[in-house]
Design a protein around this motif. Structure first.
Motif, PDB file in Angstrom:
ATOM      1  N   ARG A  81      70.021   5.522  62.838  1.00 43.93           N
ATOM      2  CA  ARG A  81      68.825   6.361  62.685  1.00 43.93           C
ATOM      3  C   ARG A  81      69.211   7.815  62.468  1.00 43.93           C
ATOM      4  NH1 ARG A  81      63.369   4.757  64.499  1.00 43.93           N
ATOM      5  NH2 ARG A  81      63.165   6.988  64.237  1.00 43.93           N
ATOM      6  N   GLY A  82      70.359   8.201  62.990  1.00 49.98           N
ATOM      7  CA  GLY A  82      70.832   9.569  62.784  1.00 49.98           C
ATOM      8  C   GLY A  82      71.077   9.871  61.315  1.00 49.98           C
ATOM      9  N   LEU A  83      71.540   8.869  60.578  1.00 48.66           N
ATOM     10  CA  LEU A  83      71.760   9.047  59.148  1.00 48.66           C
ATOM     11  C   LEU A  83      70.435   9.319  58.445  1.00 48.66           C
ATOM     12  CD1 LEU A  83      73.533   9.038  56.626  1.00 48.66           C
ATOM     13  CD2 LEU A  83      73.315   6.534  56.593  1.00 48.66           C
ATOM     14  N   CYS A  84      69.404   8.559  58.794  1.00 46.18           N
ATOM     15  CA  CYS A  84      68.083   8.780  58.200  1.00 46.18           C
ATOM     16  C   CYS A  84      67.578  10.179  58.533  1.00 46.18           C
ATOM     17  CB  CYS A  84      67.091   7.723  58.684  1.00 46.18           C
ATOM     18  SG  CYS A  84      67.450   6.046  58.097  1.00 46.18           S
ATOM     19  N   GLY A  85      67.801  10.624  59.756  1.00 46.58           N
ATOM     20  CA  GLY A  85      67.399  11.966  60.154  1.00 46.58           C
ATOM     21  C   GLY A  85      68.152  13.038  59.399  1.00 46.58           C
ATOM     22  N   CYS A  86      69.436  12.811  59.178  1.00 43.33           N
ATOM     23  CA  CYS A  86      70.251  13.756  58.417  1.00 43.33           C
ATOM     24  C   CYS A  86      69.728  13.861  56.986  1.00 43.33           C
ATOM     25  CB  CYS A  86      71.714  13.317  58.421  1.00 43.33           C
ATOM     26  SG  CYS A  86      72.805  14.443  57.516  1.00 43.33           S
ATOM     27  N   ILE A  87      69.433  12.727  56.392  1.00 39.99           N
ATOM     28  CA  ILE A  87      68.919  12.723  55.024  1.00 39.99           C
ATOM     29  C   ILE A  87      67.586  13.473  54.971  1.00 39.99           C
ATOM     30  CG2 ILE A  87      68.069  11.243  53.161  1.00 39.99           C
ATOM     31  CD1 ILE A  87      70.184   9.153  54.142  1.00 39.99           C
ATOM     32  N   GLN A  88      66.759  13.304  56.000  1.00 44.36           N
ATOM     33  CA  GLN A  88      65.487  14.026  56.055  1.00 44.36           C
ATOM     34  C   GLN A  88      65.728  15.531  56.153  1.00 44.36           C
ATOM     35  OE1 GLN A  88      62.079  12.935  55.883  1.00 44.36           O
ATOM     36  NE2 GLN A  88      61.936  15.145  55.550  1.00 44.36           N
ATOM     37  N   GLN A  89      66.717  15.934  56.935  1.00 45.11           N
ATOM     38  CA  GLN A  89      67.025  17.369  57.043  1.00 45.11           C
ATOM     39  C   GLN A  89      67.405  17.948  55.682  1.00 45.11           C
ATOM     40  OE1 GLN A  89      70.071  17.526  60.082  1.00 45.11           O
ATOM     41  NE2 GLN A  89      68.591  18.201  61.604  1.00 45.11           N
ATOM     42  N   VAL A  90      68.197  17.217  54.925  1.00 46.05           N
ATOM     43  CA  VAL A  90      68.580  17.682  53.590  1.00 46.05           C
ATOM     44  C   VAL A  90      67.340  17.724  52.694  1.00 46.05           C
ATOM     45  CG1 VAL A  90      69.985  17.218  51.546  1.00 46.05           C
ATOM     46  CG2 VAL A  90      70.950  16.859  53.828  1.00 46.05           C
ATOM     47  N   ALA A  91      66.475  16.723  52.817  1.00 44.56           N
ATOM     48  CA  ALA A  91      65.238  16.717  52.030  1.00 44.56           C
ATOM     49  C   ALA A  91      64.390  17.938  52.361  1.00 44.56           C
ATOM     50  CB  ALA A  91      64.458  15.431  52.280  1.00 44.56           C
ATOM     51  N   ASP A  92      64.304  18.282  53.646  1.00 40.49           N
ATOM     52  CA  ASP A  92      63.530  19.454  54.053  1.00 40.49           C
ATOM     53  C   ASP A  92      64.091  20.735  53.440  1.00 40.49           C
ATOM     54  OD1 ASP A  92      61.779  17.922  55.577  1.00 40.49           O
ATOM     55  OD2 ASP A  92      62.847  18.298  57.455  1.00 40.49           O
ATOM     56  N   ALA A  93      65.404  20.774  53.246  1.00 41.10           N
ATOM     57  CA  ALA A  93      66.050  21.968  52.707  1.00 41.10           C
ATOM     58  C   ALA A  93      66.022  22.021  51.182  1.00 41.10           C
ATOM     59  CB  ALA A  93      67.498  22.043  53.195  1.00 41.10           C
ATOM     60  N   THR A  94      65.776  20.879  50.530  1.00 42.42           N
ATOM     61  CA  THR A  94      65.929  20.852  49.076  1.00 42.42           C
ATOM     62  C   THR A  94      64.694  20.403  48.307  1.00 42.42           C
ATOM     63  OG1 THR A  94      66.841  18.604  49.144  1.00 42.42           O
ATOM     64  CG2 THR A  94      68.421  20.443  49.222  1.00 42.42           C
ATOM     65  N   LEU A  95      63.778  19.688  48.946  1.00 50.47           N
ATOM     66  CA  LEU A  95      62.610  19.134  48.247  1.00 50.47           C
ATOM     67  C   LEU A  95      61.311  19.619  48.870  1.00 50.47           C
ATOM     68  CD1 LEU A  95      63.652  15.358  47.934  1.00 50.47           C
ATOM     69  CD2 LEU A  95      63.755  17.090  46.133  1.00 50.47           C
ATOM     70  N   SER A  96      60.298  19.762  48.045  1.00 49.17           N
ATOM     71  CA  SER A  96      58.962  20.048  48.564  1.00 49.17           C
ATOM     72  C   SER A  96      58.437  18.795  49.266  1.00 49.17           C
ATOM     73  CB  SER A  96      58.025  20.416  47.415  1.00 49.17           C
ATOM     74  OG  SER A  96      57.757  19.268  46.605  1.00 49.17           O
ATOM     75  N   ARG A  97      57.393  18.946  50.047  1.00 46.53           N
ATOM     76  CA  ARG A  97      56.807  17.779  50.717  1.00 46.53           C
ATOM     77  C   ARG A  97      56.288  16.766  49.694  1.00 46.53           C
ATOM     78  NH1 ARG A  97      58.432  16.710  55.833  1.00 46.53           N
ATOM     79  NH2 ARG A  97      56.471  16.099  56.753  1.00 46.53           N
ATOM     80  N   ALA A  98      55.723  17.256  48.603  1.00 46.25           N
ATOM     81  CA  ALA A  98      55.237  16.345  47.560  1.00 46.25           C
ATOM     82  C   ALA A  98      56.401  15.554  46.958  1.00 46.25           C
ATOM     83  CB  ALA A  98      54.495  17.125  46.479  1.00 46.25           C
ATOM     84  N   ASP A  99      57.523  16.235  46.694  1.00 49.57           N
ATOM     85  CA  ASP A  99      58.704  15.540  46.169  1.00 49.57           C
ATOM     86  C   ASP A  99      59.243  14.550  47.191  1.00 49.57           C
ATOM     87  OD1 ASP A  99      58.640  16.832  43.706  1.00 49.57           O
ATOM     88  OD2 ASP A  99      60.330  18.164  44.139  1.00 49.57           O
ATOM     89  N   GLN A 100      59.201  14.908  48.465  1.00 49.60           N
ATOM     90  CA  GLN A 100      59.673  13.999  49.511  1.00 49.60           C
ATOM     91  C   GLN A 100      58.811  12.725  49.540  1.00 49.60           C
ATOM     92  OE1 GLN A 100      60.428  15.667  53.423  1.00 49.60           O
ATOM     93  NE2 GLN A 100      60.851  17.660  52.504  1.00 49.60           N
ATOM     94  N   ARG A 101      57.509  12.887  49.458  1.00 44.76           N
ATOM     95  CA  ARG A 101      56.628  11.707  49.468  1.00 44.76           C
ATOM     96  C   ARG A 101      56.909  10.822  48.258  1.00 44.76           C
ATOM     97  NH1 ARG A 101      53.110  15.710  51.254  1.00 44.76           N
ATOM     98  NH2 ARG A 101      52.229  15.951  49.168  1.00 44.76           N
ATOM     99  N   ARG A 102      57.129  11.449  47.122  1.00 50.89           N
ATOM    100  CA  ARG A 102      57.425  10.682  45.909  1.00 50.89           C
ATOM    101  C   ARG A 102      58.762   9.967  46.029  1.00 50.89           C
ATOM    102  NH1 ARG A 102      57.448  13.016  39.695  1.00 50.89           N
ATOM    103  NH2 ARG A 102      57.503  10.966  38.703  1.00 50.89           N
ATOM    104  N   ALA A 103      59.779  10.664  46.508  1.00 51.79           N
ATOM    105  CA  ALA A 103      61.115  10.076  46.652  1.00 51.79           C
ATOM    106  C   ALA A 103      61.118   8.970  47.700  1.00 51.79           C
ATOM    107  CB  ALA A 103      62.130  11.156  47.009  1.00 51.79           C
ATOM    108  N   ALA A 104      60.309   9.093  48.732  1.00 54.03           N
ATOM    109  CA  ALA A 104      60.255   8.076  49.788  1.00 54.03           C
ATOM    110  C   ALA A 104      59.824   6.721  49.228  1.00 54.03           C
ATOM    111  CB  ALA A 104      59.310   8.522  50.897  1.00 54.03           C
TER     112      ALA A 104
END
Length: 98
Positions: free
Chosen positions: A35-58
């Motif tokens: 689960r830590g890996l998923c959290g790490c990936i989310q941290q990178v997403a927060d730093a690089t993608l907008s929330r809209a891009d995150q929802r789309r990428a998810a």
């Protein structure tokens, strides 16, 4: 250089763990027991993608063919999104590698 900037942004974000769309999709996909890996990936997403891009990428976690469709699309907005997504993926791979 990009990795250094992302690392600095993640450091500024602190260790607060807030589930975001990427983290949730990663956990639900069940492709990793870490689960830590998923959290790490989310941290990178927060730093690089907008929330809209995150929802789309998810959505790629449940429908990988969608990623291929976006990558192959001739739409300018899809091309722009793909470049942002590709940058995110490269940063996540570099920052979250174990």
């Amino acid at each position: 250089m990009k990795t250094l900037v992302i690392a600095a942004a993640l450091t500024l974000a602190g260790s607060a763990a807030f589930a975001g769309p990427i983290d949730s999709a990663c956990v639900k996909a069940g492709r990793t027991a870490d689960r830590g890996l998923c959290g790490c990936i989310q941290q990178v997403a927060d730093a690089t993608l907008s929330r809209a891009d995150q929802r789309r990428a998810a959505k790629f976690f449940t429908d990988p063919d969608m990623a291929q469709d976006v990558r192959m699309s001739d739409s300018r907005s899809d091309e722009d999104f793909w470049l942002r997504y590709k940058g995110f993926a490269e940063a996540a791979e570099a920052y979250c590698a174990r």
